[in-house]
Design a protein around this motif. Structure first.
Motif, PDB file in Angstrom:
ATOM      1  N   LEU A 206     102.967  37.195  33.559  1.00  0.00           N
ATOM      2  CA  LEU A 206     101.617  36.163  33.570  1.00  0.00           C
ATOM      3  C   LEU A 206     101.382  36.038  35.374  1.00  0.00           C
ATOM      4  CD1 LEU A 206      99.420  34.411  32.547  1.00  0.00           C
ATOM      5  CD2 LEU A 206     100.963  32.518  32.736  1.00  0.00           C
ATOM      6  N   ILE A 207     102.369  35.783  36.267  1.00  0.00           N
ATOM      7  CA  ILE A 207     102.242  35.195  37.476  1.00  0.00           C
ATOM      8  C   ILE A 207     101.796  36.370  38.283  1.00  0.00           C
ATOM      9  CG2 ILE A 207     103.653  33.153  37.212  1.00  0.00           C
ATOM     10  CD1 ILE A 207     105.951  34.935  38.920  1.00  0.00           C
ATOM     11  N   ASN A 208     102.073  37.471  37.934  1.00  0.00           N
ATOM     12  CA  ASN A 208     101.539  38.734  38.766  1.00  0.00           C
ATOM     13  C   ASN A 208      99.912  38.889  38.670  1.00  0.00           C
ATOM     14  OD1 ASN A 208     103.936  39.612  39.798  1.00  0.00           O
ATOM     15  ND2 ASN A 208     104.267  40.791  37.707  1.00  0.00           N
ATOM     16  N   THR A 209      99.393  38.604  37.611  1.00  0.00           N
ATOM     17  CA  THR A 209      98.094  38.805  37.369  1.00  0.00           C
ATOM     18  C   THR A 209      96.996  37.624  36.942  1.00  0.00           C
ATOM     19  OG1 THR A 209      98.229  39.093  34.993  1.00  0.00           O
ATOM     20  CG2 THR A 209      98.863  41.155  36.310  1.00  0.00           C
ATOM     21  N   ILE A 210      97.653  36.482  36.870  1.00  0.00           N
ATOM     22  CA  ILE A 210      96.667  35.582  36.531  1.00  0.00           C
ATOM     23  C   ILE A 210      95.655  35.106  37.512  1.00  0.00           C
ATOM     24  CG2 ILE A 210      98.332  33.632  37.129  1.00  0.00           C
ATOM     25  CD1 ILE A 210      96.142  33.358  33.872  1.00  0.00           C
ATOM     26  N   THR A 211      94.534  34.978  36.960  1.00  0.00           N
ATOM     27  CA  THR A 211      93.395  34.228  37.886  1.00  0.00           C
ATOM     28  C   THR A 211      92.828  33.125  37.398  1.00  0.00           C
ATOM     29  OG1 THR A 211      91.616  35.370  36.772  1.00  0.00           O
ATOM     30  CG2 THR A 211      92.861  36.809  38.276  1.00  0.00           C
ATOM     31  N   ARG A 212      92.283  32.222  38.382  1.00  0.00           N
ATOM     32  CA  ARG A 212      91.483  31.082  38.078  1.00  0.00           C
ATOM     33  C   ARG A 212      90.307  31.133  36.978  1.00  0.00           C
ATOM     34  NH1 ARG A 212      90.706  28.385  44.075  1.00  0.00           N
ATOM     35  NH2 ARG A 212      92.989  27.996  44.533  1.00  0.00           N
TER      36      ARG A 212
ATOM     37  N   VAL B 176      94.762  20.518  37.491  1.00  0.00           N
ATOM     38  CA  VAL B 176      94.878  22.076  37.762  1.00  0.00           C
ATOM     39  C   VAL B 176      94.349  22.348  39.358  1.00  0.00           C
ATOM     40  CG1 VAL B 176      94.167  24.537  37.210  1.00  0.00           C
ATOM     41  CG2 VAL B 176      95.226  23.005  35.503  1.00  0.00           C
ATOM     42  N   PRO B 177      93.201  22.025  39.556  1.00  0.00           N
ATOM     43  CA  PRO B 177      92.560  22.480  40.919  1.00  0.00           C
ATOM     44  C   PRO B 177      93.236  21.494  41.882  1.00  0.00           C
ATOM     45  CG  PRO B 177      90.902  21.120  39.667  1.00  0.00           C
ATOM     46  CD  PRO B 177      92.079  21.642  38.731  1.00  0.00           C
ATOM     47  N   ILE B 178      93.747  20.226  41.684  1.00  0.00           N
ATOM     48  CA  ILE B 178      94.432  19.487  42.686  1.00  0.00           C
ATOM     49  C   ILE B 178      95.613  19.905  42.916  1.00  0.00           C
ATOM     50  CG2 ILE B 178      94.961  17.127  43.171  1.00  0.00           C
ATOM     51  CD1 ILE B 178      93.054  16.385  40.863  1.00  0.00           C
ATOM     52  N   VAL B 179      96.404  20.678  41.937  1.00  0.00           N
ATOM     53  CA  VAL B 179      97.620  21.123  42.548  1.00  0.00           C
ATOM     54  C   VAL B 179      97.529  22.508  43.539  1.00  0.00           C
ATOM     55  CG1 VAL B 179      99.564  22.566  41.538  1.00  0.00           C
ATOM     56  CG2 VAL B 179      98.862  20.550  40.449  1.00  0.00           C
ATOM     57  N   GLU B 180      96.510  23.029  42.917  1.00  0.00           N
ATOM     58  CA  GLU B 180      96.097  24.295  43.768  1.00  0.00           C
ATOM     59  C   GLU B 180      95.952  23.795  45.235  1.00  0.00           C
ATOM     60  OE1 GLU B 180      94.266  27.181  40.381  1.00  0.00           O
ATOM     61  OE2 GLU B 180      92.776  25.988  41.470  1.00  0.00           O
ATOM     62  N   ALA B 181      94.969  22.817  45.344  1.00  0.00           N
ATOM     63  CA  ALA B 181      94.503  22.408  46.750  1.00  0.00           C
ATOM     64  C   ALA B 181      95.827  21.938  47.440  1.00  0.00           C
ATOM     65  CB  ALA B 181      93.662  20.866  46.581  1.00  0.00           C
TER      66      ALA B 181
ATOM     67  N   ILE C  83      96.249  31.267  45.200  1.00  0.00           N
ATOM     68  CA  ILE C  83      96.788  30.407  44.549  1.00  0.00           C
ATOM     69  C   ILE C  83      96.055  30.018  43.195  1.00  0.00           C
ATOM     70  CG2 ILE C  83      97.243  27.932  45.064  1.00  0.00           C
ATOM     71  CD1 ILE C  83      97.246  28.076  47.816  1.00  0.00           C
ATOM     72  N   VAL C  84      97.180  29.919  42.156  1.00  0.00           N
ATOM     73  CA  VAL C  84      96.456  29.814  40.768  1.00  0.00           C
ATOM     74  C   VAL C  84      97.320  28.913  39.961  1.00  0.00           C
ATOM     75  CG1 VAL C  84      95.733  30.842  38.704  1.00  0.00           C
ATOM     76  CG2 VAL C  84      95.539  32.095  40.801  1.00  0.00           C
TER      77      VAL C  84
END
Length: 417
Positions: free
Chosen positions: A187-193, A358-363, A156-157
């Protein structure tokens, strides 16, 4: 209420300037290695005081596990976690009618509605409406994310996709939605945190976009004003079949989760609102077989969810955050008594919340997927215990073995003969 989820249940507690904030997590699978080191990285990513673009409140946000583990192993019992507030300043917000901050409901803030609903409100900041409440969510999601990664390789990123009018991928007549933009799909294939954080403090993984967004935030910060933006998130390797129609569809749960966050004002998944501008012949996602012989969609305008159920493709969505309500400019407004006046808010506040969101949406994405996964595993588990049926024709998928040790696909296919 303060509890989220059905199978993986998270209850958060705490106000903006009380002694501590935290959560209790029930439904955690037993037998998983878990320590504070698994949870702290995301806590650190959301903490205040990270840069000149965020609130200067200085909190370490160090998480402590209070229960539910022994020798670093989950017991299956409720896990309680606490984060102590070390830099709380309730007096910045008045108290007892001693300052303007206590006399005025802040425009577009929760001061007025909380008082009307409960008959009392926390004078110290936004109370439960403050972004500080999200600490419990992020802590709980650290547990969920570890399980999702270990069990399914789920990733999840999230990242900042716009600030004000500055967009990472501006819509055009050719690409009215993200789902058709080739750069976004790549981008959505490879993006990392890690890649997202290299573009700190704004967290837009694009040099030009990050520069434009940083300047926009600085402009409003220096004017004692605020600005909103959007956060885009992708969920990769999500199993097929998650989501509970009709009222708990996976995208509905994601929307519920995201719109429960402070300052959110919009949610779209897949092609979103831009997808309304193209015909069905363009928008539909045809099915093809991949190299492994599995049925997949050729395109992904659906955002990885069809009929409220995950289809195995990347799930992606976007959440809109409004400008923070508390600003340092003088504002013409009225007191709680209805008298006209001027409010110049005090305290420490973000000029733009999206970089820290950003990390809150991931959470919240992790909590939704974890809960949906546990629901589906429960369904498949009870179905696998059924005995062989006769004289019924059904298309089926393999879900393991039943109580008699029979392969479920063979059992159900046996009804076709």
């Amino acid at each position: 209420m303060s509890t989220f989820g059905h199978y993986f249940r998270v209850t958060t507690y705490g106000e903006s300037h009380c002694r501590s904030v935290g959560c209790i997590v029930d439904g955690v699978p037993p037998g998983m290695q878990l320590t504070e080191e698994d949870i702290q990285p995301q806590m650190t990513r959301r903490r205040p005081g990270q840069s000149a673009l965020t609130t200067p409140r200085n909190e370490k946000d160090k998480v402590e596990i209070q229960s539910g583990t022994e020798f670093g192993i989950t017991l299956g019992t409720p896990i309680a976690m606490i984060v102590r507030n070390e830099d709380q300043r309730p007096h910045d917000y008045g108290g007892g009618g001693k300052s303007d901050m206590d006399s005025f409901p802040r425009p577009s803030h929760a001061d007025f509605t909380y008082l009307e609903k409960y008959g009392v409100k926390a004078s110290s900041g936004g109370g439960r409406s403050s972004a500080r409440e999200t600490i419990g969510r992020v802590a709980a999601a650290g547990i969920a994310e570890k399980y999702l990664s270990l069990a399914h390789g789920i990733e999840i990123v999230a990242w900042v996709s716009s600030v004000g009018s500055e967009h990472q991928f501006p819509t055009t007549a050719e690409h009215p939605a993200y789902s058709t933009h080739p750069d976004f799909l790549k981008l959505i294939n490879t993006i990392t945190r890690k890649q997202v954080d290299t573009f700190a403090p704004v967290r837009c993984p694009d040099s030009d976009g990050a520069s434009r967004m940083t300047k926009a935030i600085e402009k409003f910060r220096d004017a004692h004003d605020s600005i909103g933006g959007t956060v885009t998130c992708v969920i990769r390797n999500c199993p097929i079949g998650l989501g509970e129609p009709c009222f708990d569809k996976l995208e509905a749960d994601l929307a519920h989760a995201m719109l429960s966050l402070p300052a959110t004002k919009g949610f779209e998944i897949g092609s979103g609102f831009g997808g309304c501008e193209v015909p069905g012949s363009t928008h539909n996602d045809p099915f093809v077989r991949n190299e492994q012989g599995k049925l997949v969609t050729k395109t992904n305008n659906s955002g990885g969810i069809q009929g409220g159920i995950s289809n195995g493709a990347h799930i992606y969505f976007r959440t809109a955050f409004k400008p923070p309500a508390t600003i340092g400019q003088q504002q013409q407004t009225a007191t709680y008594d209805g008298d006209n006046g001027v409010l110049e808010a005090k305290g420490r506040h973000d000029p733009c919340v999206v970089p820290r969101a950003v990390p809150i949406v991931e959470a919240m994405a992790a909590l939704v997927v974890m809960d949906a996964l546990m629901a589906q595993v429960a369904r498949e588990g009870v179905r696998a215990k059924l005995p062989m049926l006769k004289g019924v024709s059904l298309p089926v998928k393999d879900t393991g073995t039943n109580a008699s040790g029979q392969n479920v696909e063979e059992v159900l296919n046996g009804v076709k003969g």
